[in-house]
Design a protein around this motif. Structure first.
Motif, PDB file in Angstrom:
ATOM      1  N   TYR A 113       0.845  -1.190   0.000  1.00  0.00           N
ATOM      2  CA  TYR A 113       0.000   0.000   0.000  1.00  0.00           C
ATOM      3  C   TYR A 113       0.880   1.239   0.000  1.00  0.00           C
ATOM      4  CZ  TYR A 113      -3.518  -3.323   1.667  1.00  0.00           C
ATOM      5  OH  TYR A 113      -4.357  -4.385   1.794  1.00  0.00           O
ATOM      6  N   LEU A 114       0.589   2.139  -0.933  1.00  0.00           N
ATOM      7  CA  LEU A 114       1.227   3.460  -0.943  1.00  0.00           C
ATOM      8  C   LEU A 114       0.105   4.462  -0.736  1.00  0.00           C
ATOM      9  CD1 LEU A 114       3.379   3.196  -4.214  1.00  0.00           C
ATOM     10  CD2 LEU A 114       4.192   2.879  -1.872  1.00  0.00           C
ATOM     11  N   ASN A 115       0.108   5.141   0.378  1.00  0.00           N
ATOM     12  CA  ASN A 115      -0.979   6.075   0.679  1.00  0.00           C
ATOM     13  C   ASN A 115      -0.459   7.499   0.785  1.00  0.00           C
ATOM     14  OD1 ASN A 115      -3.064   4.118   0.845  1.00  0.00           O
ATOM     15  ND2 ASN A 115      -2.347   3.533   2.895  1.00  0.00           N
ATOM     16  N   PHE A 116      -0.905   8.350  -0.130  1.00  0.00           N
ATOM     17  CA  PHE A 116      -0.595   9.785  -0.076  1.00  0.00           C
ATOM     18  C   PHE A 116       0.914  10.023  -0.014  1.00  0.00           C
ATOM     19  CE2 PHE A 116      -4.854   8.925   0.895  1.00  0.00           C
ATOM     20  CZ  PHE A 116      -5.556   9.918   0.243  1.00  0.00           C
ATOM     21  N   SER A 117       1.604   9.309  -0.892  1.00  0.00           N
ATOM     22  CA  SER A 117       3.067   9.432  -0.961  1.00  0.00           C
ATOM     23  C   SER A 117       3.440  10.860  -1.347  1.00  0.00           C
ATOM     24  CB  SER A 117       3.602   8.476  -2.033  1.00  0.00           C
ATOM     25  OG  SER A 117       3.089   7.179  -1.827  1.00  0.00           O
ATOM     26  N   LYS A 148      -0.524  -7.511  -4.930  1.00  0.00           N
ATOM     27  CA  LYS A 148      -1.137  -6.309  -5.499  1.00  0.00           C
ATOM     28  C   LYS A 148      -0.403  -5.067  -4.977  1.00  0.00           C
ATOM     29  CE  LYS A 148      -5.063  -6.792  -3.611  1.00  0.00           C
ATOM     30  NZ  LYS A 148      -6.366  -6.736  -3.021  1.00  0.00           N
ATOM     31  N   LEU A 149      -0.463  -4.026  -5.782  1.00  0.00           N
ATOM     32  CA  LEU A 149       0.025  -2.713  -5.354  1.00  0.00           C
ATOM     33  C   LEU A 149      -1.177  -1.780  -5.356  1.00  0.00           C
ATOM     34  CD1 LEU A 149       2.370  -0.644  -4.877  1.00  0.00           C
ATOM     35  CD2 LEU A 149       2.406  -0.327  -7.351  1.00  0.00           C
ATOM     36  N   THR A 150      -1.466  -1.180  -4.203  1.00  0.00           N
ATOM     37  CA  THR A 150      -2.587  -0.239  -4.127  1.00  0.00           C
ATOM     38  C   THR A 150      -2.032   1.142  -3.827  1.00  0.00           C
ATOM     39  OG1 THR A 150      -3.931  -2.016  -3.216  1.00  0.00           O
ATOM     40  CG2 THR A 150      -4.833   0.185  -3.044  1.00  0.00           C
ATOM     41  N   PHE A 151      -2.501   2.118  -4.584  1.00  0.00           N
ATOM     42  CA  PHE A 151      -1.969   3.476  -4.461  1.00  0.00           C
ATOM     43  C   PHE A 151      -3.128   4.462  -4.352  1.00  0.00           C
ATOM     44  CE2 PHE A 151      -0.441   7.263  -7.029  1.00  0.00           C
ATOM     45  CZ  PHE A 151       0.268   7.835  -5.983  1.00  0.00           C
ATOM     46  N   LYS A 152      -3.078   5.301  -3.318  1.00  0.00           N
ATOM     47  CA  LYS A 152      -4.104   6.348  -3.159  1.00  0.00           C
ATOM     48  C   LYS A 152      -3.401   7.684  -3.018  1.00  0.00           C
ATOM     49  CE  LYS A 152      -6.325   4.652   0.607  1.00  0.00           C
ATOM     50  NZ  LYS A 152      -7.384   4.572   1.632  1.00  0.00           N
ATOM     51  N   THR A 153      -4.019   8.712  -3.579  1.00  0.00           N
ATOM     52  CA  THR A 153      -3.469  10.062  -3.449  1.00  0.00           C
ATOM     53  C   THR A 153      -4.551  11.103  -3.712  1.00  0.00           C
ATOM     54  OG1 THR A 153      -1.760  11.579  -4.275  1.00  0.00           O
ATOM     55  CG2 THR A 153      -2.722  10.133  -5.901  1.00  0.00           C
ATOM     56  N   LEU A 158       0.570  13.513  -9.597  1.00  0.00           N
ATOM     57  CA  LEU A 158       1.269  12.285  -9.189  1.00  0.00           C
ATOM     58  C   LEU A 158       0.482  11.047  -9.633  1.00  0.00           C
ATOM     59  CD1 LEU A 158       3.658  10.977  -7.626  1.00  0.00           C
ATOM     60  CD2 LEU A 158       2.198  10.978  -5.597  1.00  0.00           C
ATOM     61  N   PHE A 159      -0.838  11.149  -9.586  1.00  0.00           N
ATOM     62  CA  PHE A 159      -1.661  10.006  -9.978  1.00  0.00           C
ATOM     63  C   PHE A 159      -1.489   9.702 -11.470  1.00  0.00           C
ATOM     64  CE2 PHE A 159      -5.883   7.875 -10.675  1.00  0.00           C
ATOM     65  CZ  PHE A 159      -5.625   6.784  -9.866  1.00  0.00           C
ATOM     66  N   ILE A 160      -1.557  10.757 -12.293  1.00  0.00           N
ATOM     67  CA  ILE A 160      -1.394  10.566 -13.750  1.00  0.00           C
ATOM     68  C   ILE A 160       0.003  10.009 -14.038  1.00  0.00           C
ATOM     69  CG2 ILE A 160      -1.348  11.738 -16.016  1.00  0.00           C
ATOM     70  CD1 ILE A 160      -4.111  12.059 -14.908  1.00  0.00           C
ATOM     71  N   TYR A 161       0.994  10.591 -13.350  1.00  0.00           N
ATOM     72  CA  TYR A 161       2.375  10.109 -13.520  1.00  0.00           C
ATOM     73  C   TYR A 161       2.447   8.608 -13.185  1.00  0.00           C
ATOM     74  CZ  TYR A 161       7.214   9.160 -12.203  1.00  0.00           C
ATOM     75  OH  TYR A 161       8.454   8.586 -12.087  1.00  0.00           O
ATOM     76  N   SER A 162       1.785   8.220 -12.102  1.00  0.00           N
ATOM     77  CA  SER A 162       1.861   6.833 -11.629  1.00  0.00           C
ATOM     78  C   SER A 162       1.148   5.880 -12.586  1.00  0.00           C
ATOM     79  CB  SER A 162       1.251   6.722 -10.230  1.00  0.00           C
ATOM     80  OG  SER A 162       1.834   7.678  -9.377  1.00  0.00           O
ATOM     81  N   ILE A 163       0.027   6.335 -13.140  1.00  0.00           N
ATOM     82  CA  ILE A 163      -0.673   5.499 -14.133  1.00  0.00           C
ATOM     83  C   ILE A 163       0.290   5.230 -15.298  1.00  0.00           C
ATOM     84  CG2 ILE A 163      -2.548   5.431 -15.841  1.00  0.00           C
ATOM     85  CD1 ILE A 163      -4.212   7.162 -13.919  1.00  0.00           C
ATOM     86  N   LYS A 164       1.004   6.289 -15.706  1.00  0.00           N
ATOM     87  CA  LYS A 164       1.925   6.137 -16.841  1.00  0.00           C
ATOM     88  C   LYS A 164       3.082   5.198 -16.517  1.00  0.00           C
ATOM     89  CE  LYS A 164       1.179  10.661 -18.924  1.00  0.00           C
ATOM     90  NZ  LYS A 164       1.676  12.033 -18.850  1.00  0.00           N
ATOM     91  N   GLY A 203     -12.867  18.599   0.569  1.00  0.00           N
ATOM     92  CA  GLY A 203     -13.595  18.402  -0.696  1.00  0.00           C
ATOM     93  C   GLY A 203     -12.738  17.878  -1.841  1.00  0.00           C
ATOM     94  N   ALA A 204     -11.487  17.519  -1.539  1.00  0.00           N
ATOM     95  CA  ALA A 204     -10.615  17.022  -2.618  1.00  0.00           C
ATOM     96  C   ALA A 204     -11.015  15.601  -3.007  1.00  0.00           C
ATOM     97  CB  ALA A 204      -9.162  17.031  -2.147  1.00  0.00           C
ATOM     98  N   PRO A 205     -11.056  15.292  -4.308  1.00  0.00           N
ATOM     99  CA  PRO A 205     -11.311  13.897  -4.692  1.00  0.00           C
ATOM    100  C   PRO A 205     -10.090  13.032  -4.372  1.00  0.00           C
ATOM    101  CG  PRO A 205     -10.906  15.245  -6.644  1.00  0.00           C
ATOM    102  CD  PRO A 205     -10.877  16.173  -5.467  1.00  0.00           C
ATOM    103  N   ILE A 206     -10.348  11.801  -4.075  1.00  0.00           N
ATOM    104  CA  ILE A 206      -9.249  10.867  -3.784  1.00  0.00           C
ATOM    105  C   ILE A 206      -9.108   9.926  -4.972  1.00  0.00           C
ATOM    106  CG2 ILE A 206      -8.393   9.083  -2.188  1.00  0.00           C
ATOM    107  CD1 ILE A 206      -8.695  11.971  -0.925  1.00  0.00           C
ATOM    108  N   TYR A 207      -7.876   9.806  -5.471  1.00  0.00           N
ATOM    109  CA  TYR A 207      -7.589   8.942  -6.618  1.00  0.00           C
ATOM    110  C   TYR A 207      -7.048   7.615  -6.098  1.00  0.00           C
ATOM    111  CZ  TYR A 207      -7.572  13.669  -8.551  1.00  0.00           C
ATOM    112  OH  TYR A 207      -7.905  14.954  -8.871  1.00  0.00           O
ATOM    113  N   MET A 208      -7.421   6.537  -6.765  1.00  0.00           N
ATOM    114  CA  MET A 208      -6.956   5.219  -6.311  1.00  0.00           C
ATOM    115  C   MET A 208      -6.746   4.294  -7.505  1.00  0.00           C
ATOM    116  SD  MET A 208      -7.749   1.775  -5.546  1.00  0.00           S
ATOM    117  CE  MET A 208      -9.496   1.624  -5.792  1.00  0.00           C
ATOM    118  N   LEU A 209      -5.677   3.525  -7.429  1.00  0.00           N
ATOM    119  CA  LEU A 209      -5.521   2.443  -8.409  1.00  0.00           C
ATOM    120  C   LEU A 209      -4.983   1.213  -7.711  1.00  0.00           C
ATOM    121  CD1 LEU A 209      -2.293   1.837  -9.239  1.00  0.00           C
ATOM    122  CD2 LEU A 209      -2.577   3.917 -10.539  1.00  0.00           C
TER     123      LEU A 209
END
Ligand SMILES: C[S@@+](CC[C@H](N)C(=O)[O-])C[C@H]1O[C@@H](n2cnc3c(N)ncnc32)[C@H](O)[C@@H]1O
Length: 220
Positions: A113-117, A148-153, A158-164, A203-209
């Motif tokens: 788990y990587l949370n809010f790195s 599995k690797l789970t990532f939230k931010t 950073l999320f788009i970078y991580s997807i790439k 109110g920030a959305p949380i991204y997860m993959l």
């Protein structure tokens, strides 16, 4: 996360050496013996004050959990929680994610788990991002076949970078992806972290993959 070391933390570390280890090179390959069972081992990297991992460890006594954190003061807050809870399936590591393959043997870990790195937005700091290619290679090594690797931010860049970076790894497959975790089907299994509570209140959305790595014969 900048935190000044506080005197209570020194005393806590001194008196609770059974709950944590600094740079556990000598336990590599031996974590199941260390826990005294064959339960799957899940690892949170950059656990901060540990709200997430203590919740998971309470909910899942059928698994073992390890919190890895580089900042001793942040980890002291988690150590304080563990001093009170004494969860038999939770262990703490003071260490650096870049050494993760020196703490764990190939395929020793079930989930990471990587949370809010930390986002490290400047491109010259790219290698420090915990989802940069060098880190992904290390995670791939230590994760087992079903791992599995789970990532939230909350950080969209950073999320788009991580997807790439994950999509660029030929062995990696993204199984779950959401740009709004709290309004998605995945929310029911979600356990919130301290940062997540703070950012979602604003109110920030949380991204997860969630991703896994295909294992080849050379990984056996
Ligand atoms: C922004 S905080 C998030 C804390 C927690 N995961 C949460 O969601 O509330 C990121 C944490 O990652 C830790 N960290 C950063 N780089 C690390 C590394 N290379 N190895 C281990 N921990 C790291 C930081 O010290 C910090 O506690």
């Amino acid at each position: 996360m900048r935190m000044k070391r506080k005197p209570w933390a020194d005393e806590l570390y001194e008196q609770n050496q059974n709950f944590y280890k600094k740079f556990p090179y000598d336990i590599k390959g031996n974590w199941h013996n260390f826990f005294g069972n064959d339960k799957p081992i899940e690892l949170e990297i950059g656990s901060g004050k540990g709200g997430f991992i203590t919740q998971l460890a309470k909910i899942h006594p059928e698994k073992n959990f390890i919190a890895l954190e580089i900042n001793e003061m942040a980890l002291a807050y988690l150590l304080r929680k563990q001093f009170e809870l004494k969860l038999p399936n939770l262990f703490l590591i003071i260490g650096d994610a870049k050494e993760v393959d020196q703490y764990f043997e190939k395929q020793e870990i079930n989930n990471i788990y990587l949370n809010f790195s930390d986002p490290w937005p400047k491109s010259r700091h790219e290698k420090r991002r915990l989802t940069s290619p060098g880190f992904l290679d290390r995670y791939q090594k230590i994760l087992n076949k079903n791992g599995k690797l789970t990532f939230k931010t909350d950080n969209q860049s950073l999320f788009i970078y991580s997807i790439k970076t994950i999509a660029n790894k030929s062995e990696a497959i993204i199984d779950k992806l959401t740009f709004d975790l709290h309004n998605s089907e995945f929310v029911k299994e979600n356990v919130e972290t301290e940062y997540e509570i703070k950012f979602s209140k604003k109110g920030a959305p949380i991204y997860m993959l969630e991703a896994h790595f295909k294992k080849g014969d050379k990984d056996e």
